[in-house]
Enzyme design. Structure first.
Site, PDB file in Angstrom:
ATOM      1  N   TYR A 199     -20.022 -16.855  26.510  1.00 41.64           N
ATOM      2  CA  TYR A 199     -19.962 -18.304  26.733  1.00 41.64           C
ATOM      3  C   TYR A 199     -21.225 -18.982  26.214  1.00 41.64           C
ATOM      4  O   TYR A 199     -22.261 -18.351  25.997  1.00 41.64           O
ATOM      5  CB  TYR A 199     -19.744 -18.628  28.216  1.00 41.64           C
ATOM      6  CG  TYR A 199     -20.936 -18.375  29.111  1.00 41.64           C
ATOM      7  CD1 TYR A 199     -21.873 -19.385  29.341  1.00 41.64           C
ATOM      8  CD2 TYR A 199     -21.130 -17.152  29.750  1.00 41.64           C
ATOM      9  CE1 TYR A 199     -22.966 -19.167  30.173  1.00 41.64           C
ATOM     10  CE2 TYR A 199     -22.209 -16.932  30.580  1.00 41.64           C
ATOM     11  CZ  TYR A 199     -23.128 -17.945  30.789  1.00 41.64           C
ATOM     12  OH  TYR A 199     -24.213 -17.729  31.610  1.00 41.64           O
ATOM     13  N   CYS A 200     -21.105 -20.300  26.008  1.00 43.28           N
ATOM     14  CA  CYS A 200     -22.240 -21.125  25.585  1.00 43.28           C
ATOM     15  C   CYS A 200     -21.979 -22.545  26.089  1.00 43.28           C
ATOM     16  O   CYS A 200     -21.120 -22.755  26.938  1.00 43.28           O
ATOM     17  CB  CYS A 200     -22.427 -21.081  24.071  1.00 43.28           C
ATOM     18  SG  CYS A 200     -21.000 -21.696  23.129  1.00 43.28           S
ATOM     19  N   THR A 201     -22.688 -23.515  25.577  1.00 46.50           N
ATOM     20  CA  THR A 201     -22.590 -24.884  26.086  1.00 46.50           C
ATOM     21  C   THR A 201     -21.216 -25.500  25.847  1.00 46.50           C
ATOM     22  O   THR A 201     -20.556 -25.960  26.775  1.00 46.50           O
ATOM     23  CB  THR A 201     -23.669 -25.777  25.447  1.00 46.50           C
ATOM     24  OG1 THR A 201     -24.944 -25.176  25.627  1.00 46.50           O
ATOM     25  CG2 THR A 201     -23.659 -27.162  26.064  1.00 46.50           C
ATOM     26  N   GLY A 203     -18.892 -24.067  23.246  1.00 49.69           N
ATOM     27  CA  GLY A 203     -17.946 -23.134  22.643  1.00 49.69           C
ATOM     28  C   GLY A 203     -18.257 -22.677  21.239  1.00 49.69           C
ATOM     29  O   GLY A 203     -17.758 -21.635  20.804  1.00 49.69           O
ATOM     30  N   ILE A 228     -19.198 -24.177  28.711  1.00 49.31           N
ATOM     31  CA  ILE A 228     -19.524 -24.583  30.081  1.00 49.31           C
ATOM     32  C   ILE A 228     -18.988 -25.978  30.381  1.00 49.31           C
ATOM     33  O   ILE A 228     -18.471 -26.240  31.473  1.00 49.31           O
ATOM     34  CB  ILE A 228     -21.051 -24.553  30.288  1.00 49.31           C
ATOM     35  CG1 ILE A 228     -21.586 -23.140  30.089  1.00 49.31           C
ATOM     36  CG2 ILE A 228     -21.427 -25.082  31.664  1.00 49.31           C
ATOM     37  CD1 ILE A 228     -23.084 -23.080  29.829  1.00 49.31           C
TER      38      ILE A 228
END
Length: 350
Positions: A199-201, A203, A228
């Site tokens: 995951y990241c901020t 995508g 997220i």
């Protein structure tokens, strides 16, 4: 020929934005798709965005587009319609709407053509960036968090992870995405039988990272759709527990979106609970660090006594010192032992 770049000073633009009465909506989006002529696409989009009074940061490359922008609330639906109509590949594109938004995230439009929309350092000609992991929706994310066979991998930088992350997520210790990719493969070698959730901020990084993991022999790979931002939004809409703890760091003037009430980070100067990032007020430093209100007052917004003293000098003396200092933009970060070569808000694509 219209002017296709900004010619007004940052200070004037920021003052104009702050004086606006109409609310703005902060939006982020990305799309991996082939752009035959990024320069022509950039110029056409610049005119479209400017006509709708859009501010923000947009990168284009042959591999696609990556954008973090601010749109006047009254123009959002027009913007959506025109973006979808611009190219068939963009039709129906998911737009991530900011969770904690004061509408003051950007005050200028910067649109650049780059080699990649995310600096990944990958030069393997056999790498297929389209062979990505499976998407996870909010309910599926929560189920995976309860699965003992699943490992959550945070594909963000240290300063992002420090203020917020999913429960028990693993940090890949690096200052840039391109450094993280080989480290993620190395760290997970002993866990190829596990379910890997990335995951990241928003995508864009975890999508490419999922493809890189699959390229390196990992078969059970997932990534959170919309990152997220979209996870938290959907979880709240669906009445699900939000399992992200702390603050989501964002790459604009807000520097963070509050996801949960927990404060998991600490002031880099006194150690008090705090998750508010700031840039050192010394123009010869601008280090990104966490500072509590007490230390902000004590150090006048600076990261150290040295910077506090220097920022109090007459402007001409400050300029003279900066001009004579070798590597003046490499400031040691005491909290992490790393060099910060960025003045101001970091670039999320590095």
């Amino acid at each position: 020929m219209p002017v296709l770049h900004n010619r007004i000073s940052n200070d004037a633009l920021k003052a104009k934005m702050l004086a606006e009465s109409e609310p703005r909506i902060t939006i982020s989006f990305y799309k991996y798709f082939h752009i035959a002529d990024p320069k022509a696409t950039r110029d056409a989009l610049y005119q479209l965005f400017t006509a709708l009074d859009v501010f923000g940061r947009v990168y284009l490359a042959h591999e696609g587009i990556n954008a973090q922008i601010s749109v006047p609330a009254s123009n959002v639906e027009t913007f959506r319609a025109q973006l979808y109509a611009f190219d068939p590949a963009l039709e129906g594109l998911r737009l991530n709407i900011a969770l904690d938004d004061d509408g003051k995230s950007f005050w200028v439009l910067r649109m650049k053509v780059r080699d990649r929309i995310v600096s990944d350092g990958i030069d393997d000609p056999h790498f297929d960036a389209s062979n990505v992991g499976e998407y996870l929706q909010a309910a599926e994310v929560n189920a995976m968090l309860d699965d003992p066979d699943a490992l959550f991998i945070d594909m963000r930088n240290h300063y992002e992870y420090e203020v917020g992350h999913f429960e028990n997520a693993l940090e890949i210790p690096a200052d840039t995405f391109r450094e993280q990719l080989p480290k993620a493969v190395e760290m997970m070698q002993a866990h190829k039988d596990k379910k890997i959730v990335m995951y990241c901020t928003g995508g864009i990084r975890c999508e490419k990272a999922s493809a890189w993991m699959k390229h390196n022999g990992f078969n059970k790979v997932w990534h959170i759709e919309g990152g997220i931002i979209e996870y938290a939004r959907k979880a709240r809409e669906q009445g699900l527990p939000v399992r992200f703890i702390g603050k989501n760091f964002v790459f604009d003037e807000r520097m963070g979106e509050r996801i949960s009430d927990e404060i998991i980070a600490h002031c880099h100067q006194c150690g008090a609970p705090c998750d508010s990032h700031t840039n050192c007020k010394n123009d010869g430093c601008h280090l990104l660090f966490i500072q509590c209100p007490v230390c902000a007052e004590k150090y006048k917004g600076c990261c150290s006594e040295i910077c506090c003293e220097e920022s109090a000098l007459p402007p001409e003396e400050q300029r003279r010192r900066r001009a004579g200092r070798e590597n003046s933009n490499k400031i040691f970060n005491k909290s992490r032992g790393r060099l910060n070569t960025t003045l101001g808000i970091p670039d999320p694509t590095e």
